[in-house]
Design a protein around this motif. Structure first.
Motif, PDB file in Angstrom:
ATOM      1  N   MET A   1       3.495   0.510   3.070  1.00 55.15           N
ATOM      2  CA  MET A   1       3.157  -0.418   4.145  1.00 55.15           C
ATOM      3  C   MET A   1       2.632  -1.701   3.526  1.00 55.15           C
ATOM      4  O   MET A   1       2.034  -1.674   2.450  1.00 55.15           O
ATOM      5  CB  MET A   1       2.104   0.187   5.081  1.00 55.15           C
ATOM      6  CG  MET A   1       2.581   1.420   5.797  1.00 55.15           C
ATOM      7  SD  MET A   1       1.301   2.090   6.862  1.00 55.15           S
ATOM      8  CE  MET A   1       2.059   3.642   7.326  1.00 55.15           C
ATOM      9  N   LEU A   2       2.867  -2.812   4.232  1.00 53.65           N
ATOM     10  CA  LEU A   2       2.448  -4.120   3.740  1.00 53.65           C
ATOM     11  C   LEU A   2       1.446  -4.756   4.688  1.00 53.65           C
ATOM     12  O   LEU A   2       1.474  -4.525   5.896  1.00 53.65           O
ATOM     13  CB  LEU A   2       3.648  -5.060   3.611  1.00 53.65           C
ATOM     14  CG  LEU A   2       4.837  -4.594   2.773  1.00 53.65           C
ATOM     15  CD1 LEU A   2       5.916  -5.675   2.763  1.00 53.65           C
ATOM     16  CD2 LEU A   2       4.422  -4.219   1.377  1.00 53.65           C
ATOM     17  N   TYR A   3       0.599  -5.570   4.112  1.00 54.63           N
ATOM     18  CA  TYR A   3      -0.327  -6.409   4.873  1.00 54.63           C
ATOM     19  C   TYR A   3      -0.215  -7.813   4.283  1.00 54.63           C
ATOM     20  O   TYR A   3      -0.358  -7.995   3.069  1.00 54.63           O
ATOM     21  CB  TYR A   3      -1.771  -5.903   4.760  1.00 54.63           C
ATOM     22  CG  TYR A   3      -2.747  -6.789   5.493  1.00 54.63           C
ATOM     23  CD1 TYR A   3      -3.105  -6.506   6.811  1.00 54.63           C
ATOM     24  CD2 TYR A   3      -3.265  -7.934   4.899  1.00 54.63           C
ATOM     25  CE1 TYR A   3      -3.968  -7.346   7.506  1.00 54.63           C
ATOM     26  CE2 TYR A   3      -4.123  -8.773   5.587  1.00 54.63           C
ATOM     27  CZ  TYR A   3      -4.470  -8.473   6.889  1.00 54.63           C
ATOM     28  OH  TYR A   3      -5.311  -9.317   7.577  1.00 54.63           O
TER      29      TYR A   3
ATOM     30  N   PHE B   1      -2.948   0.589  -4.185  1.00 55.73           N
ATOM     31  CA  PHE B   1      -2.980  -0.701  -3.506  1.00 55.73           C
ATOM     32  C   PHE B   1      -2.536  -1.746  -4.527  1.00 55.73           C
ATOM     33  O   PHE B   1      -3.188  -1.916  -5.550  1.00 55.73           O
ATOM     34  CB  PHE B   1      -4.393  -1.042  -3.023  1.00 55.73           C
ATOM     35  CG  PHE B   1      -4.901  -0.152  -1.942  1.00 55.73           C
ATOM     36  CD1 PHE B   1      -4.795  -0.531  -0.610  1.00 55.73           C
ATOM     37  CD2 PHE B   1      -5.490   1.059  -2.249  1.00 55.73           C
ATOM     38  CE1 PHE B   1      -5.270   0.292   0.395  1.00 55.73           C
ATOM     39  CE2 PHE B   1      -5.966   1.891  -1.244  1.00 55.73           C
ATOM     40  CZ  PHE B   1      -5.857   1.504   0.083  1.00 55.73           C
ATOM     41  N   HIS B   2      -1.441  -2.406  -4.242  1.00 58.76           N
ATOM     42  CA  HIS B   2      -0.946  -3.466  -5.121  1.00 58.76           C
ATOM     43  C   HIS B   2      -1.151  -4.794  -4.395  1.00 58.76           C
ATOM     44  O   HIS B   2      -0.792  -4.920  -3.221  1.00 58.76           O
ATOM     45  CB  HIS B   2       0.544  -3.284  -5.417  1.00 58.76           C
ATOM     46  CG  HIS B   2       0.888  -1.922  -5.929  1.00 58.76           C
ATOM     47  ND1 HIS B   2       0.667  -1.538  -7.229  1.00 58.76           N
ATOM     48  CD2 HIS B   2       1.398  -0.841  -5.293  1.00 58.76           C
ATOM     49  CE1 HIS B   2       1.055  -0.274  -7.378  1.00 58.76           C
ATOM     50  NE2 HIS B   2       1.497   0.163  -6.217  1.00 58.76           N
ATOM     51  N   LEU B   3      -1.726  -5.761  -5.073  1.00 55.41           N
ATOM     52  CA  LEU B   3      -1.945  -7.074  -4.471  1.00 55.41           C
ATOM     53  C   LEU B   3      -1.036  -8.080  -5.157  1.00 55.41           C
ATOM     54  O   LEU B   3      -1.180  -8.354  -6.351  1.00 55.41           O
ATOM     55  CB  LEU B   3      -3.414  -7.497  -4.612  1.00 55.41           C
ATOM     56  CG  LEU B   3      -3.785  -8.833  -3.990  1.00 55.41           C
ATOM     57  CD1 LEU B   3      -3.544  -8.834  -2.476  1.00 55.41           C
ATOM     58  CD2 LEU B   3      -5.228  -9.181  -4.295  1.00 55.41           C
TER      59      LEU B   3
ATOM     60  N   VAL C   1       0.829  -1.194   0.000  1.00 51.01           N
ATOM     61  CA  VAL C   1       0.000   0.000   0.000  1.00 51.01           C
ATOM     62  C   VAL C   1       0.869   1.251   0.000  1.00 51.01           C
ATOM     63  O   VAL C   1       1.759   1.396   0.845  1.00 51.01           O
ATOM     64  CB  VAL C   1      -0.937   0.025   1.230  1.00 51.01           C
ATOM     65  CG1 VAL C   1      -1.905   1.195   1.143  1.00 51.01           C
ATOM     66  CG2 VAL C   1      -1.703  -1.300   1.353  1.00 51.01           C
ATOM     67  N   GLU C   2       0.616   2.118  -0.952  1.00 45.05           N
ATOM     68  CA  GLU C   2       1.293   3.415  -1.011  1.00 45.05           C
ATOM     69  C   GLU C   2       0.435   4.392  -0.220  1.00 45.05           C
ATOM     70  O   GLU C   2      -0.588   4.869  -0.704  1.00 45.05           O
ATOM     71  CB  GLU C   2       1.450   3.859  -2.460  1.00 45.05           C
ATOM     72  CG  GLU C   2       2.345   2.940  -3.274  1.00 45.05           C
ATOM     73  CD  GLU C   2       2.386   3.321  -4.749  1.00 45.05           C
ATOM     74  OE1 GLU C   2       2.184   4.514  -5.085  1.00 45.05           O
ATOM     75  OE2 GLU C   2       2.616   2.417  -5.570  1.00 45.05           O
ATOM     76  N   THR C   3       0.854   4.646   1.025  1.00 39.52           N
ATOM     77  CA  THR C   3       0.086   5.499   1.924  1.00 39.52           C
ATOM     78  C   THR C   3       0.720   6.888   2.003  1.00 39.52           C
ATOM     79  O   THR C   3       1.879   7.065   1.599  1.00 39.52           O
ATOM     80  CB  THR C   3       0.029   4.905   3.348  1.00 39.52           C
ATOM     81  OG1 THR C   3       1.240   5.215   4.046  1.00 39.52           O
ATOM     82  CG2 THR C   3      -0.205   3.399   3.333  1.00 39.52           C
TER      83      THR C   3
ATOM     84  N   ARG D   1     -10.971 -11.582  -1.797  1.00 40.24           N
ATOM     85  CA  ARG D   1     -10.530 -10.880  -0.599  1.00 40.24           C
ATOM     86  C   ARG D   1     -10.247  -9.398  -0.860  1.00 40.24           C
ATOM     87  O   ARG D   1     -10.264  -8.595   0.074  1.00 40.24           O
ATOM     88  CB  ARG D   1      -9.268 -11.546  -0.022  1.00 40.24           C
ATOM     89  CG  ARG D   1      -9.520 -12.897   0.585  1.00 40.24           C
ATOM     90  CD  ARG D   1     -10.408 -12.835   1.830  1.00 40.24           C
ATOM     91  NE  ARG D   1      -9.751 -12.144   2.927  1.00 40.24           N
ATOM     92  CZ  ARG D   1     -10.335 -11.229   3.710  1.00 40.24           C
ATOM     93  NH1 ARG D   1     -11.585 -10.891   3.549  1.00 40.24           N
ATOM     94  NH2 ARG D   1      -9.648 -10.648   4.676  1.00 40.24           N
ATOM     95  N   MET D   2     -10.003  -9.036  -2.112  1.00 35.52           N
ATOM     96  CA  MET D   2      -9.666  -7.641  -2.428  1.00 35.52           C
ATOM     97  C   MET D   2     -10.721  -6.677  -1.891  1.00 35.52           C
ATOM     98  O   MET D   2     -10.418  -5.783  -1.105  1.00 35.52           O
ATOM     99  CB  MET D   2      -9.509  -7.449  -3.944  1.00 35.52           C
ATOM    100  CG  MET D   2      -8.273  -8.073  -4.512  1.00 35.52           C
ATOM    101  SD  MET D   2      -8.246  -8.066  -6.329  1.00 35.52           S
ATOM    102  CE  MET D   2      -8.356  -6.332  -6.681  1.00 35.52           C
TER     103      MET D   2
END
Length: 170
Positions: free
Chosen positions: A34-36, A85-87, A27-29, A54-55
């Protein structure tokens, strides 16, 4: 300023496959990357859905499904303020348990749980290793089961293609 815009999102067809996957939201915040870390393979049912499912759940408003939204909120970040948001998904590592006609839920869960436990253990390892490598991982994965080292090595290498600091930490 108008919020009206046109956006395009591309979804690879193979991401529609049900099964046990691991994934990382990158995630580009406004506060930096940050990663999840997450997985598919339910705790409460014998289902293992596709990552694309899940997206929307992760960023939606259903309190039992929106873990990514909650993690961002804990850090004072409005998801709508994030630039991207990159998945990154890897799988299916294992197929979903086949739902045979007449099979009882308990029998399906007995087949599902050992695989879920293996994938959950890799989810934990991935979160811990990304964090140890210097990535900002928002969530802590709590899991006590062991993972298959040979499978984990291949999964880790797949994620290292997208998160090269994993290689440096090895």
């Amino acid at each position: 300023m108008s919020l009206l815009s046109t956006w395009k999102m591309t979804l690879p067809g193979p991401m529609l496959q049900r099964g046990f996957w691991l994934y990382v939201w990158q995630v580009e915040t406004p506060k930096g990357e940050m990663l999840y870390v997450g997985r598919t393979g339910d705790n409460s049912s014998p289902n293992a859905t596709a990552p694309y499912t899940r997206m929307g759940q992760h960023l939606g408003f259903a309190k039992t499904q929106n873990a990514l939204r909650k993690q961002l909120s804990k850090r004072g970040i409005d998801p709508e303020a994030c630039s991207a948001f990159h998945l990154i998904s890897h799988g299916p590592i294992y197929p979903e348990i086949e739902k045979l006609d007449g099979a009882e839920r308990k029998a399906l869960m007995d087949l599902h749980m050992p695989i879920r436990n293996l994938v959950g253990a890799m989810e934990k390892a991935l979160a811990e290793e990304l964090s140890a490598a210097g990535y900002d991982v928002m969530n802590e994965v709590k899991w006590s089961h062991p993972h298959d080292e040979a499978v984990w090595a291949a999964v880790r290498e797949a994620f290292a293609e997208h998160f090269p600091k994993l290689r440096d930490a090895a």
